[in-house]
Motif scaffolding. Structure first.
Motif, PDB file in Angstrom:
ATOM      1  N   VAL A 262      -6.886   9.734   1.356  1.00  0.00           N
ATOM      2  CA  VAL A 262      -6.422  10.195   2.680  1.00  0.00           C
ATOM      3  C   VAL A 262      -5.189   9.419   3.128  1.00  0.00           C
ATOM      4  CG1 VAL A 262      -8.777  10.844   3.330  1.00  0.00           C
ATOM      5  CG2 VAL A 262      -7.850   8.644   4.117  1.00  0.00           C
ATOM      6  N   LEU A 263      -4.898   8.293   2.463  1.00  0.00           N
ATOM      7  CA  LEU A 263      -3.722   7.498   2.810  1.00  0.00           C
ATOM      8  C   LEU A 263      -2.558   7.895   1.903  1.00  0.00           C
ATOM      9  CD1 LEU A 263      -5.295   3.938   3.235  1.00  0.00           C
ATOM     10  CD2 LEU A 263      -4.935   5.713   4.978  1.00  0.00           C
ATOM     11  N   GLU A 264      -1.496   8.393   2.510  1.00  0.00           N
ATOM     12  CA  GLU A 264      -0.355   8.874   1.726  1.00  0.00           C
ATOM     13  C   GLU A 264       0.236   7.775   0.864  1.00  0.00           C
ATOM     14  OE1 GLU A 264       3.930  11.173   2.400  1.00  0.00           O
ATOM     15  OE2 GLU A 264       2.541  10.896   4.073  1.00  0.00           O
ATOM     16  N   GLU A 265       0.194   6.530   1.344  1.00  0.00           N
ATOM     17  CA  GLU A 265       0.798   5.439   0.588  1.00  0.00           C
ATOM     18  C   GLU A 265       0.044   5.134  -0.707  1.00  0.00           C
ATOM     19  OE1 GLU A 265      -0.440   5.385   3.843  1.00  0.00           O
ATOM     20  OE2 GLU A 265      -0.428   3.276   4.474  1.00  0.00           O
ATOM     21  N   CYS A 266      -1.174   5.645  -0.852  1.00  0.00           N
ATOM     22  CA  CYS A 266      -1.941   5.422  -2.082  1.00  0.00           C
ATOM     23  C   CYS A 266      -1.709   6.510  -3.126  1.00  0.00           C
ATOM     24  CB  CYS A 266      -3.439   5.357  -1.768  1.00  0.00           C
ATOM     25  SG  CYS A 266      -3.933   3.900  -0.827  1.00  0.00           S
ATOM     26  N   HIS A 267      -0.967   7.562  -2.785  1.00  0.00           N
ATOM     27  CA  HIS A 267      -0.824   8.697  -3.701  1.00  0.00           C
ATOM     28  C   HIS A 267      -0.045   8.347  -4.964  1.00  0.00           C
ATOM     29  CE1 HIS A 267      -1.663  12.024  -0.476  1.00  0.00           C
ATOM     30  NE2 HIS A 267      -2.648  11.152  -0.603  1.00  0.00           N
ATOM     31  N   SER A 268       0.766   7.310  -4.915  1.00  0.00           N
ATOM     32  CA  SER A 268       1.543   6.938  -6.105  1.00  0.00           C
ATOM     33  C   SER A 268       0.720   6.111  -7.092  1.00  0.00           C
ATOM     34  CB  SER A 268       2.788   6.146  -5.696  1.00  0.00           C
ATOM     35  OG  SER A 268       2.419   4.933  -5.055  1.00  0.00           O
ATOM     36  N   LEU A 269      -0.456   5.666  -6.675  1.00  0.00           N
ATOM     37  CA  LEU A 269      -1.327   4.886  -7.545  1.00  0.00           C
ATOM     38  C   LEU A 269      -2.126   5.814  -8.458  1.00  0.00           C
ATOM     39  CD1 LEU A 269      -1.716   1.694  -7.384  1.00  0.00           C
ATOM     40  CD2 LEU A 269      -0.529   2.734  -5.456  1.00  0.00           C
ATOM     41  N   TYR A 270      -2.444   5.323  -9.638  1.00  0.00           N
ATOM     42  CA  TYR A 270      -3.247   6.110 -10.563  1.00  0.00           C
ATOM     43  C   TYR A 270      -4.717   6.089 -10.158  1.00  0.00           C
ATOM     44  CZ  TYR A 270       0.873   6.140 -13.549  1.00  0.00           C
ATOM     45  OH  TYR A 270       2.142   6.317 -14.037  1.00  0.00           O
ATOM     46  N   HIS A 271      -5.426   7.138 -10.568  1.00  0.00           N
ATOM     47  CA  HIS A 271      -6.844   7.298 -10.255  1.00  0.00           C
ATOM     48  C   HIS A 271      -7.619   6.022 -10.563  1.00  0.00           C
ATOM     49  CE1 HIS A 271     -10.844   9.288 -10.248  1.00  0.00           C
ATOM     50  NE2 HIS A 271     -11.057   8.612 -11.359  1.00  0.00           N
ATOM     51  N   GLY A 272      -7.471   5.497 -11.771  1.00  0.00           N
ATOM     52  CA  GLY A 272      -8.243   4.334 -12.188  1.00  0.00           C
ATOM     53  C   GLY A 272      -7.898   3.075 -11.422  1.00  0.00           C
ATOM     54  N   GLU A 273      -6.670   2.979 -10.931  1.00  0.00           N
ATOM     55  CA  GLU A 273      -6.294   1.808 -10.141  1.00  0.00           C
ATOM     56  C   GLU A 273      -7.055   1.806  -8.819  1.00  0.00           C
ATOM     57  OE1 GLU A 273      -1.779   1.021 -11.806  1.00  0.00           O
ATOM     58  OE2 GLU A 273      -2.063   2.536 -10.241  1.00  0.00           O
ATOM     59  N   LYS A 274      -7.206   2.988  -8.227  1.00  0.00           N
ATOM     60  CA  LYS A 274      -7.979   3.081  -6.981  1.00  0.00           C
ATOM     61  C   LYS A 274      -9.468   2.896  -7.251  1.00  0.00           C
ATOM     62  CE  LYS A 274      -5.523   6.835  -6.144  1.00  0.00           C
ATOM     63  NZ  LYS A 274      -4.961   8.088  -5.569  1.00  0.00           N
ATOM     64  N   VAL A 275      -9.940   3.397  -8.382  1.00  0.00           N
ATOM     65  CA  VAL A 275     -11.359   3.234  -8.732  1.00  0.00           C
ATOM     66  C   VAL A 275     -11.681   1.758  -8.959  1.00  0.00           C
ATOM     67  CG1 VAL A 275     -13.117   3.744 -10.477  1.00  0.00           C
ATOM     68  CG2 VAL A 275     -11.620   5.563  -9.651  1.00  0.00           C
ATOM     69  N   ALA A 276     -10.763   1.010  -9.563  1.00  0.00           N
ATOM     70  CA  ALA A 276     -10.996  -0.419  -9.798  1.00  0.00           C
ATOM     71  C   ALA A 276     -11.245  -1.147  -8.480  1.00  0.00           C
ATOM     72  CB  ALA A 276      -9.802  -1.032 -10.535  1.00  0.00           C
ATOM     73  N   PHE A 277     -10.404  -0.863  -7.483  1.00  0.00           N
ATOM     74  CA  PHE A 277     -10.629  -1.473  -6.169  1.00  0.00           C
ATOM     75  C   PHE A 277     -11.941  -0.966  -5.575  1.00  0.00           C
ATOM     76  CE2 PHE A 277     -10.145  -1.658  -1.519  1.00  0.00           C
ATOM     77  CZ  PHE A 277      -9.914  -3.017  -1.370  1.00  0.00           C
ATOM     78  N   GLY A 278     -12.232   0.320  -5.794  1.00  0.00           N
ATOM     79  CA  GLY A 278     -13.500   0.879  -5.325  1.00  0.00           C
ATOM     80  C   GLY A 278     -14.698   0.193  -5.945  1.00  0.00           C
ATOM     81  N   THR A 279     -14.568  -0.248  -7.198  1.00  0.00           N
ATOM     82  CA  THR A 279     -15.647  -0.982  -7.856  1.00  0.00           C
ATOM     83  C   THR A 279     -15.914  -2.302  -7.137  1.00  0.00           C
ATOM     84  OG1 THR A 279     -15.105   0.006  -9.990  1.00  0.00           O
ATOM     85  CG2 THR A 279     -16.398  -2.030 -10.031  1.00  0.00           C
ATOM     86  N   ILE A 280     -14.854  -2.984  -6.749  1.00  0.00           N
ATOM     87  CA  ILE A 280     -15.024  -4.244  -6.012  1.00  0.00           C
ATOM     88  C   ILE A 280     -15.703  -3.980  -4.674  1.00  0.00           C
ATOM     89  CG2 ILE A 280     -13.815  -6.199  -4.963  1.00  0.00           C
ATOM     90  CD1 ILE A 280     -11.612  -5.753  -7.126  1.00  0.00           C
ATOM     91  N   VAL A 281     -15.307  -2.903  -4.000  1.00  0.00           N
ATOM     92  CA  VAL A 281     -15.948  -2.545  -2.727  1.00  0.00           C
ATOM     93  C   VAL A 281     -17.436  -2.266  -2.944  1.00  0.00           C
ATOM     94  CG1 VAL A 281     -15.994  -0.912  -0.799  1.00  0.00           C
ATOM     95  CG2 VAL A 281     -13.797  -1.641  -1.758  1.00  0.00           C
ATOM     96  N   GLN A 282     -17.767  -1.537  -4.009  1.00  0.00           N
ATOM     97  CA  GLN A 282     -19.174  -1.243  -4.287  1.00  0.00           C
ATOM     98  C   GLN A 282     -19.959  -2.539  -4.507  1.00  0.00           C
ATOM     99  OE1 GLN A 282     -20.296   1.845  -7.157  1.00  0.00           O
ATOM    100  NE2 GLN A 282     -21.952   0.534  -7.899  1.00  0.00           N
ATOM    101  N   LEU A 283     -19.392  -3.481  -5.247  1.00  0.00           N
ATOM    102  CA  LEU A 283     -20.080  -4.749  -5.493  1.00  0.00           C
ATOM    103  C   LEU A 283     -20.284  -5.540  -4.205  1.00  0.00           C
ATOM    104  CD1 LEU A 283     -18.337  -5.846  -8.822  1.00  0.00           C
ATOM    105  CD2 LEU A 283     -20.581  -4.789  -8.541  1.00  0.00           C
ATOM    106  N   VAL A 284     -19.330  -5.425  -3.287  1.00  0.00           N
ATOM    107  CA  VAL A 284     -19.490  -6.068  -1.979  1.00  0.00           C
ATOM    108  C   VAL A 284     -20.627  -5.402  -1.216  1.00  0.00           C
ATOM    109  CG1 VAL A 284     -18.395  -6.502   0.250  1.00  0.00           C
ATOM    110  CG2 VAL A 284     -17.096  -6.841  -1.861  1.00  0.00           C
ATOM    111  N   LEU A 285     -20.681  -4.092  -1.238  1.00  0.00           N
ATOM    112  CA  LEU A 285     -21.776  -3.364  -0.574  1.00  0.00           C
ATOM    113  C   LEU A 285     -23.130  -3.784  -1.147  1.00  0.00           C
ATOM    114  CD1 LEU A 285     -20.293   0.248  -0.379  1.00  0.00           C
ATOM    115  CD2 LEU A 285     -21.101  -1.084   1.584  1.00  0.00           C
ATOM    116  N   GLU A 286     -23.182  -4.018  -2.460  1.00  0.00           N
ATOM    117  CA  GLU A 286     -24.427  -4.414  -3.115  1.00  0.00           C
ATOM    118  C   GLU A 286     -24.750  -5.890  -2.899  1.00  0.00           C
ATOM    119  OE1 GLU A 286     -24.953  -1.821  -7.077  1.00  0.00           O
ATOM    120  OE2 GLU A 286     -23.054  -2.889  -6.998  1.00  0.00           O
ATOM    121  N   ASN A 287     -23.776  -6.643  -2.409  1.00  0.00           N
ATOM    122  CA  ASN A 287     -23.918  -8.098  -2.239  1.00  0.00           C
ATOM    123  C   ASN A 287     -24.377  -8.755  -3.542  1.00  0.00           C
ATOM    124  OD1 ASN A 287     -23.710 -10.484  -0.739  1.00  0.00           O
ATOM    125  ND2 ASN A 287     -25.900 -10.458  -0.208  1.00  0.00           N
TER     126      ASN A 287
END
Length: 365
Positions: A262-287
């Protein structure tokens, strides 16, 4: 409790395989529509054409418009009918694959996927990720079958930008952690069943391969070398991650990716680059334990994957932006709710902020 494992009909990986596209296509149809980018055609078009010369199958090329949207799917479908093609071949990257798979589904033809990069696990799956024409995530289109053939020429992949293969590592990195969450929550997988032990083992093998071979592959690729480490990473990014995510399920990491679109500034990033950060977020959610969190953040840093919002292009971080990401990620229909505990928009918002802070902490070491 029904368990289901999905996989492509045939998986082919090795140097020089681009020359065999025609041979394998001839076993699927008589006339192929090949969806490819203009740059991909310049680099690989002649080799593909040469491979059709001795086969009982013809081909026509069509240039991809750039987004896997319903408008693009309809455009290519109309061409398939107009040119009377009975086979679709997607050559290039993830959005081309997803478009080719969707067209094959609507036109009821076989589909062959030929990645020239190893940047996502899309090639093997019975799934197309649909975006708007502007590149905003719209929905997952679940397909009744996987590609008939997936063919990768590792010589071509080794010559592609190193960042693309590292993005593939970012996509594959989520596979085991999302599989683990889905197995614990007994979530229904993308294959519309529960996870099999075989798929979970492949998801774990995917993770172990990334940890063992990822940095070695990065160094080799930067030197222009095709090594056993590169071959193993290509397989992990494509086959192991593809079967692992589809037959075990998606959870937090990919939902965060979808929120970031939803953030236009992230559109230039590749799918996997955003997923990698998403993995860190998931691990934080899991504590998760600090040691596990450290290992993943430090691995991402060593292979060049983003660990902060700034590295994703979000140079101005506001509450409004991060809440918009959290709201999209926590949408009722997204995979964040496959986590084995309740996840809310508020907890997601806080996890994104914390993941960003952890990333800064470890970058500053």
């Amino acid at each position: 409790m029904t368990k289901i494992l999905f996989s492509p009909g045939k998986y082919i990986q090795g140097p020089g395989e681009i020359n065999n596209v025609g041979k394998y296509a001839a076993g699927l149809g008589k006339k192929a529509l090949i969806l490819i980018s203009a740059g991909g055609f310049r680099r690989n078009g002649q080799d593909i054409l040469d491979g059709f010369e001795t086969e009982d199958c013809t081909c026509e090329f069509e240039m991809f418009n750039g987004e896997c949207s319903y408008n693009e799917i309809k455009r290519i479908s109309a061409l398939v009918e107009e040119k009377q093609c009975d086979l679709i071949i997607g050559v290039g990257g993830g959005k081309i694959f997803d478009t080719a798979k969707a067209v094959a589904y609507y036109e009821k033809t076989p589909v062959m996927i030929c990645p020239t990069i190893a940047s996502t696990d899309a090639p093997c799956s019975a799934l197309s990720v649909i975006y708007t024409d502007e590149g905003v995530f719209e929905e997952y289109l679940f397909l009744p079958s996987n590609p008939n053939i997936v063919l990768l020429d590792t010589e071509i992949i080794a010559k592609s930008p190193v960042r693309l293969t590292m993005a593939g590592i970012g996509d594959a990195l989520a596979t085991y952690f999302e599989a683990r969450a889905c197995v614990e929550s007994e979530a229904t997988t993308c294959a519309n069943g529960k996870a099999t032990s075989a798929a979970y083992a492949l998801a774990k093998l995917c993770f172990d391969t990334l940890m063992e071979e990822g940095y070695k592959a990065k160094v080799a690729l930067e030197a222009g070398a095709l090594t056993p480490a590169v071959e193993k990473i290509v397989e992990a990014n494509t086959l192991l991650s593809g079967i692992g995510f589809e037959s075990c399920g998606l959870a937090g990491a990919h939902a965060i990716h979808n929120g970031l679109t939803v953030l236009e500034e992230c559109h230039s990033l590749y799918h996997g680059e955003k997923v990698a950060f998403g993995t860190i977020v998931q691990l934080v959610l899991e504590n998760v334990p600090l040691e596990e969190l450290e290992d993943i953040i430090e691995f991402c840093i060593c292979v060049g994957l983003p660990v902060t919002l700034e590295q994703l292009g979000v140079t101005e971080i506001t509450e409004e932006k991060i809440r918009a990401v959290a709201k999209a990620a926590a949408a009722e229909t997204d995979t964040l709710h496959n986590m084995p505990f309740e996840v809310t928009e508020e907890s997601t918002y806080n996890a994104i902020l914390a993941a960003n802070a952890y990333g800064h902490q470890y970058l500053g070491k």
